[in-house]
Design an enzyme around this catalytic site. Structure first.
Site, PDB file in Angstrom:
ATOM      1  N   LYS A 199       0.815  -1.200   0.000  1.00 19.01           N
ATOM      2  CA  LYS A 199       0.000   0.000   0.000  1.00 19.01           C
ATOM      3  C   LYS A 199       0.852   1.255   0.000  1.00 19.01           C
ATOM      4  O   LYS A 199       0.443   2.308  -0.497  1.00 19.01           O
ATOM      5  CB  LYS A 199      -0.931   0.005   1.221  1.00 19.01           C
ATOM      6  CG  LYS A 199      -0.212   0.106   2.553  1.00 19.01           C
ATOM      7  CD  LYS A 199      -1.157   0.164   3.740  1.00 19.01           C
ATOM      8  CE  LYS A 199      -1.788  -1.165   4.011  1.00 19.01           C
ATOM      9  NZ  LYS A 199      -0.824  -2.191   4.481  1.00 19.01           N
ATOM     10  N   HIS A 327       0.319  -3.535  15.124  1.00 18.42           N
ATOM     11  CA  HIS A 327       0.935  -2.438  14.366  1.00 18.42           C
ATOM     12  C   HIS A 327       1.007  -1.235  15.285  1.00 18.42           C
ATOM     13  O   HIS A 327      -0.021  -0.727  15.737  1.00 18.42           O
ATOM     14  CB  HIS A 327       0.108  -2.106  13.125  1.00 18.42           C
ATOM     15  CG  HIS A 327       0.859  -1.353  12.067  1.00 18.42           C
ATOM     16  ND1 HIS A 327       1.479  -0.150  12.322  1.00 18.42           N
ATOM     17  CD2 HIS A 327       1.099  -1.630  10.754  1.00 18.42           C
ATOM     18  CE1 HIS A 327       2.072   0.283  11.209  1.00 18.42           C
ATOM     19  NE2 HIS A 327       1.858  -0.587  10.254  1.00 18.42           N
ATOM     20  N   GLU A 406       5.900  -5.916   8.677  1.00 18.11           N
ATOM     21  CA  GLU A 406       5.240  -5.308   7.516  1.00 18.11           C
ATOM     22  C   GLU A 406       5.814  -3.931   7.200  1.00 18.11           C
ATOM     23  O   GLU A 406       5.093  -2.930   7.168  1.00 18.11           O
ATOM     24  CB  GLU A 406       3.738  -5.195   7.772  1.00 18.11           C
ATOM     25  CG  GLU A 406       3.043  -6.504   8.085  1.00 18.11           C
ATOM     26  CD  GLU A 406       1.620  -6.299   8.587  1.00 18.11           C
ATOM     27  OE1 GLU A 406       1.154  -5.135   8.608  1.00 18.11           O
ATOM     28  OE2 GLU A 406       0.982  -7.288   8.973  1.00 18.11           O
ATOM     29  N   GLY A 408       6.853  -0.760   5.218  1.00 18.25           N
ATOM     30  CA  GLY A 408       6.514  -0.122   3.941  1.00 18.25           C
ATOM     31  C   GLY A 408       7.404   1.082   3.727  1.00 18.25           C
ATOM     32  O   GLY A 408       8.261   1.117   2.857  1.00 18.25           O
TER      33      GLY A 408
END
Length: 555
Positions: A199, A327, A406, A408
């Site tokens: 994303k 998260h 995760e 990004g």
């Protein structure tokens, strides 16, 4: 000479071949086609495919090797060829048995020696150490820059603007920074496999490069799943990390054998039970860093008090709970948040296993930032130490738990530099604080509806540098006057203002603004409002030798 030749046996007699290779250290597709030679047949190549790439692609799995060999064969024959996996790690004697003593002529062996040595001597392979990564860099026409950093990128931009007569948004991706970030991650967090959150920026070249390096992917929709599946990512290395999915997303993931997904409500468990009960469910808990740039806990993550009830509901539905995720928020700053969340995950693992669930996955989410210090080293600060210490205490290596994250922004932010040209200029009266009583207005080709949506949604404050157009007369910067200025985006919306009351040297139509560190949550959130193209900017790829500005001496 024996008629049964392998690459290794022939390589010792290929001095002339190697001398040719050393003169052309670039893995260019057009040159590769010539090297592979049209006279080579598929039958000739299959016995040598495995040995070619196992010799150069250290630690690459059979699937990756087959993908690279298939690409090489397609250069010659057109369609992709499936090379038998059984040939990828065989010795000379075993290969002869498997191929029933197929006779390989000297010309065929020589062509493969040349191709193999060519690959190993190419800058793409030498910089990445992987055949699959070298193939990605070749496919996207990535250029090697010895001089990196903002200054190196600026000089490259001047070249391509002049060469292509550019007059609209463009991005330059430094894929060298992606490789440097990946290596730093594996060194600092060796037990944690990065699953890139696409994303953040679904740039195809970056996705393919990360896959070739060994990363997995964090996806949050059917489109994102389809994107990574289309480039060959195995479904086993994807996590569908959205705690509230649409029915079609759930069904699509099931049809494509995506195994893991997150949840944080009874409602989500009910949907999973109805539309894809084969999912291995990962409970997302709330773990907020109050100092994060973008906190996420208000929207997602189960409170610790709700965990027993959620596990009981999953049990009643007959679902498989396989792990815990959290998260801490995008752009996290408080490292104690990671430690506390990992400890909480351990307690949930223990409770779930007492209830009969097989717990196997810990997903520590995102929140990582990645930048380089003055020496070009990746800045991890205390993040890695805090995470490693908590994992060692709660999930030691003998626990059998797979640990992923995760990231990004960590991979994407420093990978891209954005350039926008000025295409409108206006003087208007200013107050007494304005130099000469003049306020300057400038229009650029991107704005809040485009990549600068990051100002609204990601709390970014993009820093700019002025780039004088190589297509215009050059100016003496020491004589240029500076004015209080406003920079507008290209749409008809008066709210589309990128900068207000900033000091800028006088600009002309055709000059550019350069924005380093523009890879994260920028173009990924853009739209084409007013029919103005801001979602598909012109893109160029480089691989620099350094992520920072430094003096370079030609060898």
């Amino acid at each position: 000479m024996s008629e049964y030749l392998t690459l290794k046996s022939y390589a010792s007699e290929a001095n002339s071949v190697q001398s040719v290779v050393s003169e052309r250290p670039s893995l260019d597709t057009e040159v590769a086609v010539k090297l592979f030679r049209n006279s080579v047949t598929i039958d000739d190549l299959e016995p040598f495919a495995g040995e070619l790439l196992t010799d150069v692609a250290v630690n690459e799995d059979d699937t990756t090797i087959r993908r690279v060999v298939s690409r090489a064969l397609s250069l010659i024959n057109g369609p992709t060829i499936n090379v038998p996996l059984t040939l990828t790690s065989q010795s000379k004697e075993q290969m002869l048995k498997l191929t029933n003593s197929v006779r390989i002529d000297v010309a065929t062996a020589e062509s493969w020696v040349l191709a193999s040595e060519y690959l190993k001597n190419s800058w793409q392979f030498q910089k990445t150490g992987r055949a699959s990564a070298a193939a990605v860099l070749s496919d996207v026409d990535c250029e090697h820059l010895k001089k990196g950093g903002p200054q190196g990128i600026k000089e490259y931009a001047l070249e391509i603007i002049k060469k292509h007569n550019l007059d609209d948004n463009l991005y330059i991706y430094d894929l060298g920074n992606v490789v440097r970030m990946f290596r730093a991650w594996r060194s600092a967090l060796p037990r944690i496999t990065p699953y890139y959150a696409i994303k953040c920026n679904p740039e195809p070249a970056m996705l393919r490069l990360l896959m070739s390096l060994g990363a997995g992917f964090d996806c949050a929709s059917q489109v994102e799943l389809a994107t990574v599946l289309a480039i060959g990512m195995p479904s086993s290395k994807i996590i569908f990390a959205h705690p509230c999915k649409r029915r079609g997303d759930i069904e699509y993931a099931g049809e494509h054998n995506v195994e893991f997904t997150t949840f944080d409500t009874d409602s989500e468990l009910d949907k999973i039970a109805k539309y894809n009960p084969r999912f291995r469910c990962v409970l997302r808990i709330r773990a907020d860093d109050p100092e994060a740039r973008v906190p996420l806990g208000l929207k997602y993550g189960a409170s610790l008090e709700d965990v027993p009830t959620l596990l009981e509901h999953a049990k009643r539905l007959g679902l498989k709970v396989a792990g815990v995720s959290f998260h801490v928020g995008s752009g996290a700053k408080n490292m104690s948040t990671f430690s506390g969340a990992i400890t909480s995950a351990r307690h949930i693992f223990d409770l779930a296993e007492m209830m009969g669930f097989h717990m196997e996955l810990l997903d520590i989410g995102g929140g990582f930032t990645g930048h380089f210090d003055e020496n070009g080293n990746v800045i991890f600060g205390e993040t890695a130490d805090a995470i490693n210490e908590a994992i060692e205490a709660e999930f030691p290596p003998n626990s059998g738990v797979t640990i992923i994250a995760e990231p990004g922004r960590y991979f994407a932010e420093t990978s891209a530099t954005m350039f926008t040209p000025v295409y409108g200029v206006r003087d208007r009266p200013g107050d007494a604080s304005h130099y000469k009583g003049i306020h300057k207005d400038y229009w650029i080709t991107d704005g809040l509806y485009g990549s600068f949506n990051c100002i609204l949604y990601d709390d970014q404050r993009p820093e700019y540098q002025v780039l004088r157009s190589p297509l215009l007369e050059q100016v003496d910067e020491s004589t240029v006057e500076t004015f209080k200025s406003t920079v507008w985006g290209p749409t008809c919306d008066s709210a589309d203002c990128v900068y207000k009351d900033v000091m800028l040297p006088e600009l002309r139509n055709g000059d550019w603004l350069m924005f380093p560190n523009a890879g994260a949550y920028t173009v990924a959130g853009a739209c084409d409002f007013n029919g103005i193209n801001m979602t598909r900017p012109r893109t160029f790829y480089v691989f620099s030798d350094s992520p920072i500005d430094r003096d370079f001496v030609e060898e």
